[in-house]
Design a protein around this motif. Structure first.
Motif, PDB file in Angstrom:
ATOM      1  N   HIS A 253     -40.747 -21.268  55.739  1.00 52.47           N
ATOM      2  CA  HIS A 253     -40.814 -19.972  56.418  1.00 52.47           C
ATOM      3  C   HIS A 253     -40.732 -18.810  55.435  1.00 52.47           C
ATOM      4  CE1 HIS A 253     -39.104 -16.578  58.829  1.00 52.47           C
ATOM      5  NE2 HIS A 253     -39.982 -17.006  59.705  1.00 52.47           N
ATOM      6  N   ARG A 254     -39.920 -18.957  54.411  1.00 55.27           N
ATOM      7  CA  ARG A 254     -39.763 -17.874  53.439  1.00 55.27           C
ATOM      8  C   ARG A 254     -40.914 -17.815  52.439  1.00 55.27           C
ATOM      9  NH1 ARG A 254     -34.073 -19.318  53.720  1.00 55.27           N
ATOM     10  NH2 ARG A 254     -34.392 -20.839  52.065  1.00 55.27           N
ATOM     11  N   GLN A 255     -41.524 -18.969  52.135  1.00 60.85           N
ATOM     12  CA  GLN A 255     -42.472 -19.029  51.031  1.00 60.85           C
ATOM     13  C   GLN A 255     -43.923 -19.204  51.457  1.00 60.85           C
ATOM     14  OE1 GLN A 255     -41.069 -22.123  48.418  1.00 60.85           O
ATOM     15  NE2 GLN A 255     -38.963 -21.364  48.463  1.00 60.85           N
ATOM     16  N   ALA A 256     -44.145 -19.593  52.713  1.00 63.34           N
ATOM     17  CA  ALA A 256     -45.515 -19.896  53.135  1.00 63.34           C
ATOM     18  C   ALA A 256     -46.393 -18.661  53.091  1.00 63.34           C
ATOM     19  CB  ALA A 256     -45.514 -20.484  54.549  1.00 63.34           C
ATOM     20  N   GLU A 257     -47.629 -18.868  52.673  1.00 67.77           N
ATOM     21  CA  GLU A 257     -48.589 -17.772  52.618  1.00 67.77           C
ATOM     22  C   GLU A 257     -49.276 -17.543  53.960  1.00 67.77           C
ATOM     23  OE1 GLU A 257     -51.315 -18.548  49.496  1.00 67.77           O
ATOM     24  OE2 GLU A 257     -49.808 -18.458  47.899  1.00 67.77           O
ATOM     25  N   SER A 258     -49.204 -18.544  54.833  1.00 65.88           N
ATOM     26  CA  SER A 258     -49.870 -18.398  56.129  1.00 65.88           C
ATOM     27  C   SER A 258     -48.904 -18.747  57.255  1.00 65.88           C
ATOM     28  CB  SER A 258     -51.098 -19.319  56.212  1.00 65.88           C
ATOM     29  OG  SER A 258     -50.699 -20.676  56.261  1.00 65.88           O
ATOM     30  N   ARG A 259     -49.102 -18.092  58.387  1.00 69.52           N
ATOM     31  CA  ARG A 259     -48.302 -18.391  59.581  1.00 69.52           C
ATOM     32  C   ARG A 259     -48.590 -19.808  60.061  1.00 69.52           C
ATOM     33  NH1 ARG A 259     -43.817 -16.254  62.327  1.00 69.52           N
ATOM     34  NH2 ARG A 259     -44.062 -16.500  64.585  1.00 69.52           N
ATOM     35  N   GLY A 260     -49.779 -20.305  59.779  1.00 65.18           N
ATOM     36  CA  GLY A 260     -50.147 -21.650  60.201  1.00 65.18           C
ATOM     37  C   GLY A 260     -49.245 -22.702  59.587  1.00 65.18           C
ATOM     38  N   ALA A 261     -48.887 -22.535  58.315  1.00 66.98           N
ATOM     39  CA  ALA A 261     -48.008 -23.500  57.661  1.00 66.98           C
ATOM     40  C   ALA A 261     -46.627 -23.495  58.308  1.00 66.98           C
ATOM     41  CB  ALA A 261     -47.894 -23.175  56.172  1.00 66.98           C
ATOM     42  N   VAL A 262     -46.160 -22.318  58.682  1.00 61.68           N
ATOM     43  CA  VAL A 262     -44.865 -22.215  59.359  1.00 61.68           C
ATOM     44  C   VAL A 262     -44.923 -22.926  60.698  1.00 61.68           C
ATOM     45  CG1 VAL A 262     -43.231 -20.596  60.403  1.00 61.68           C
ATOM     46  CG2 VAL A 262     -44.282 -20.063  58.198  1.00 61.68           C
ATOM     47  N   ARG A 263     -45.992 -22.718  61.452  1.00 65.08           N
ATOM     48  CA  ARG A 263     -46.117 -23.335  62.763  1.00 65.08           C
ATOM     49  C   ARG A 263     -46.231 -24.847  62.652  1.00 65.08           C
ATOM     50  NH1 ARG A 263     -50.821 -20.222  65.840  1.00 65.08           N
ATOM     51  NH2 ARG A 263     -50.112 -21.620  67.537  1.00 65.08           N
ATOM     52  N   ALA A 294     -31.393 -26.128  65.763  1.00 62.74           N
ATOM     53  CA  ALA A 294     -32.044 -27.301  65.177  1.00 62.74           C
ATOM     54  C   ALA A 294     -33.560 -27.220  65.254  1.00 62.74           C
ATOM     55  CB  ALA A 294     -31.560 -28.579  65.858  1.00 62.74           C
ATOM     56  N   VAL A 295     -34.075 -26.600  66.314  1.00 61.17           N
ATOM     57  CA  VAL A 295     -35.517 -26.608  66.562  1.00 61.17           C
ATOM     58  C   VAL A 295     -36.073 -25.183  66.477  1.00 61.17           C
ATOM     59  CG1 VAL A 295     -37.328 -27.120  68.225  1.00 61.17           C
ATOM     60  CG2 VAL A 295     -35.383 -28.676  67.990  1.00 61.17           C
ATOM     61  N   PRO A 296     -36.916 -24.893  65.491  1.00 58.89           N
ATOM     62  CA  PRO A 296     -37.561 -23.579  65.411  1.00 58.89           C
ATOM     63  C   PRO A 296     -38.798 -23.542  66.308  1.00 58.89           C
ATOM     64  CG  PRO A 296     -38.139 -24.884  63.493  1.00 58.89           C
ATOM     65  CD  PRO A 296     -37.213 -25.728  64.309  1.00 58.89           C
ATOM     66  N   VAL A 297     -38.992 -22.439  67.001  1.00 56.76           N
ATOM     67  CA  VAL A 297     -40.150 -22.285  67.892  1.00 56.76           C
ATOM     68  C   VAL A 297     -40.783 -20.918  67.638  1.00 56.76           C
ATOM     69  CG1 VAL A 297     -40.983 -22.298  70.259  1.00 56.76           C
ATOM     70  CG2 VAL A 297     -39.032 -23.725  69.637  1.00 56.76           C
ATOM     71  N   PRO A 298     -41.875 -20.860  66.888  1.00 51.56           N
ATOM     72  CA  PRO A 298     -42.591 -19.588  66.714  1.00 51.56           C
ATOM     73  C   PRO A 298     -43.057 -19.040  68.058  1.00 51.56           C
ATOM     74  CG  PRO A 298     -43.321 -21.198  65.092  1.00 51.56           C
ATOM     75  CD  PRO A 298     -42.463 -21.932  66.074  1.00 51.56           C
ATOM     76  N   HIS A 299     -43.123 -17.726  68.171  1.00 47.81           N
ATOM     77  CA  HIS A 299     -43.475 -17.087  69.434  1.00 47.81           C
ATOM     78  C   HIS A 299     -44.800 -17.617  69.990  1.00 47.81           C
ATOM     79  CE1 HIS A 299     -43.820 -13.898  72.429  1.00 47.81           C
ATOM     80  NE2 HIS A 299     -45.080 -13.761  72.056  1.00 47.81           N
ATOM     81  N   GLU A 300     -45.790 -17.846  69.133  1.00 47.24           N
ATOM     82  CA  GLU A 300     -47.105 -18.295  69.596  1.00 47.24           C
ATOM     83  C   GLU A 300     -47.061 -19.675  70.245  1.00 47.24           C
ATOM     84  OE1 GLU A 300     -47.774 -16.964  65.307  1.00 47.24           O
ATOM     85  OE2 GLU A 300     -46.039 -17.178  66.635  1.00 47.24           O
ATOM     86  N   ASP A 301     -46.035 -20.467  69.911  1.00 50.28           N
ATOM     87  CA  ASP A 301     -45.962 -21.839  70.409  1.00 50.28           C
ATOM     88  C   ASP A 301     -44.924 -22.015  71.510  1.00 50.28           C
ATOM     89  OD1 ASP A 301     -47.890 -22.692  68.546  1.00 50.28           O
ATOM     90  OD2 ASP A 301     -46.366 -22.872  66.991  1.00 50.28           O
ATOM     91  N   ASN A 325     -34.281 -21.794  67.709  1.00 51.08           N
ATOM     92  CA  ASN A 325     -34.477 -20.543  66.980  1.00 51.08           C
ATOM     93  C   ASN A 325     -35.854 -20.021  67.371  1.00 51.08           C
ATOM     94  OD1 ASN A 325     -32.765 -20.829  63.771  1.00 51.08           O
ATOM     95  ND2 ASN A 325     -32.174 -19.828  65.647  1.00 51.08           N
ATOM     96  N   ALA A 326     -35.895 -18.996  68.210  1.00 50.97           N
ATOM     97  CA  ALA A 326     -37.166 -18.402  68.624  1.00 50.97           C
ATOM     98  C   ALA A 326     -37.593 -17.379  67.581  1.00 50.97           C
ATOM     99  CB  ALA A 326     -37.015 -17.752  69.999  1.00 50.97           C
ATOM    100  N   LEU A 327     -38.727 -17.633  66.938  1.00 54.23           N
ATOM    101  CA  LEU A 327     -39.197 -16.797  65.828  1.00 54.23           C
ATOM    102  C   LEU A 327     -40.252 -15.807  66.311  1.00 54.23           C
ATOM    103  CD1 LEU A 327     -39.658 -19.658  63.208  1.00 54.23           C
ATOM    104  CD2 LEU A 327     -37.640 -18.281  63.604  1.00 54.23           C
ATOM    105  N   PRO A 328     -40.008 -14.511  66.208  1.00 56.29           N
ATOM    106  CA  PRO A 328     -41.013 -13.531  66.640  1.00 56.29           C
ATOM    107  C   PRO A 328     -42.183 -13.489  65.661  1.00 56.29           C
ATOM    108  CG  PRO A 328     -39.190 -12.422  65.549  1.00 56.29           C
ATOM    109  CD  PRO A 328     -38.808 -13.878  65.646  1.00 56.29           C
ATOM    110  N   ARG A 329     -43.251 -12.866  66.077  1.00 54.83           N
ATOM    111  CA  ARG A 329     -44.374 -12.639  65.164  1.00 54.83           C
ATOM    112  C   ARG A 329     -43.912 -11.729  64.024  1.00 54.83           C
ATOM    113  NH1 ARG A 329     -49.465 -13.850  67.291  1.00 54.83           N
ATOM    114  NH2 ARG A 329     -49.480 -14.376  69.519  1.00 54.83           N
TER     115      ARG A 329
END
Length: 390
Positions: A253-263, A294-301, A325-329
């Motif tokens: 999450h801190r190092q990824a260049e794309s949101r896709g990698a985080v998702r 324990a479980v991260p959930v990006p807003h898009e997902d 952990n609900a992650l906003p855009r």
């Protein structure tokens, strides 16, 4: 042989430090083993008592600081940025060293039972005083224990009784150690030693007997309470822990260049936990939960994840208490949400509970402080996140 492993008692004491060090690392934090929490203070206390006061206490403090920093980094490194985990860890390590200093200064001036009470009493006072600080009861020795009979003591004394017993064990063991192994009589001939041991045992028998009797009474009380208070109808519950390391997600999450990698990283964790929740439900659990954040959930997902969770709950007729952990855009200007989402066996989202009391330095949105209430045939359930019961 190395110089500090020589014949003197002071030199040999470094052996007890070597025994204490690895035990300390598995006596707290994410790696805690119940037995290590009983043994580590025993050896560290022996080391401090055998050393000159300030040298022994400084070395013990340095060890406790290193252990505390490692524990804090392991537990909070995924969301607290350096150097905060190390600063907090160092502060807590210094606090943990205070009972050893107090014991070193006071116990030699006392004898018998009174001498054994200095260390556990000071340790509990320090823990209790620290609980009023910003980190509450974090790192209390009581949290290392899993014996349900022992933990029933908390219904009478709170967690402080468990901590007291644990630390008193270390002090009583050292009293017996000093009276026999560390005494001049231990160097006598076998014939003389036999007579001396009988006399020495009389000096420590009462204290050791009182400790053993109290521990036995606590375990008997706990066992009886578990047996007599067990309700006739129980609800099988399960807590699942995934194989995916949440810390690795936060690195992405801190190092990824794309949101896709985080998702993608978040989806792998989501799949793992939902699969484990399904297996727990198939094994008979009627309520399944998992650890905080324990479980991260990006807003898009969010919609896709909740849809899978609802199908699982409906298909298995199980309640899910999902810590997310609900992650906003990134461009939304909103904060992360550390929350618990309840899904009922009908497949509907019943309640959400947002963490209200954040750890100092923790990013996120504060909740209202109202705990979610879920009514079920088996009773009324709720959930609290971390400090929300403080």
């Amino acid at each position: 042989m190395l110089p500090f492993f020589g014949r003197s008692r002071e030199s040999r004491s470094f052996l007890w430090l070597l025994a204490a060090a690895p035990l300390m690392f598995v006596a707290t934090g994410l790696w805690s083993l119940p037995a290590a929490a009983w043994l580590a203070p025993m050896f560290l206390l022996r080391f401090v008592r055998d050393q000159p006061t300030w040298r022994g206490c400084v070395i013990a403090a340095l060890l406790l600081i290193v252990v505390s920093c490692a524990a804090w980094q392991g537990a909070t490194g995924r969301f607290l940025q350096a150097p905060l985990p190390y600063v907090v860890g160092a502060a807590l390590g210094l606090v943990a060293a205070l009972p050893y200093l107090i014991d070193r200064l006071l116990s030699p001036r006392l004898s018998g039972l009174a001498a054994t009470l200095v260390f556990p009493a000071s340790a509990v006072v320090v823990e209790f005083a620290a609980s009023f600080g910003p980190f509450g009861t974090w790192s209390s020795a009581a949290y290392t224990q899993q014996n349900l009979a022992l933990l029933q003591l908390t219904s009478v004394t709170g967690i402080w009784g468990v901590s007291f017993l644990l630390y008193w064990t270390a002090s009583v063991a050292n009293a017996a150690w000093e009276e026999w192994a560390m005494s001049p009589e231990a160097q006598m001939s076998p014939e003389a030693r036999t007579s001396s041991e009988a006399r020495i045992s009389l000096r420590v028998r009462w204290t050791v007997g009182l400790w053993a009797g109290l521990l036995a009474a606590v375990l008997m009380f706990g066992g009886a309470r578990l047996a007599l208070d067990a309700p006739p109808d129980t609800v099988p519950v399960a807590t699942v822990t995934g194989t995916h390391d949440a810390s690795s997600f936060w690195g992405v999450h801190r190092q990824a260049e794309s949101r896709g990698a985080v998702r993608d990283s978040a989806r792998a964790i989501q799949r793992d936990y939902l699969q484990r929740a399904r297996r727990a439900a198939q094994a008979g659990a009627r309520l399944v939960s998992w650890p905080e954040a324990a479980v991260p959930v990006p807003h898009e997902d969010t919609a896709a994840f909740l849809s899978k969770a609802r199908r699982l709950a409906r298909g298995q007729e199980v309640y899910l208490a999902m810590a997310l952990n609900a992650l906003p855009r990134p461009d939304a200007g909103k904060k992360l949400e550390n929350k618990v989402v309840w899904v009922g066996p009908s497949g509907t989202v019943r309640k959400e509970g947002l963490k209200a009391h954040l750890v100092p330095g923790e990013p996120g949105q504060d909740g209202s402080g109202t705990l979610p209430i879920v009514s079920a045939p088996a009773g009324t359930w709720s959930s609290a996140v971390c400090y929300d019961l403080g």
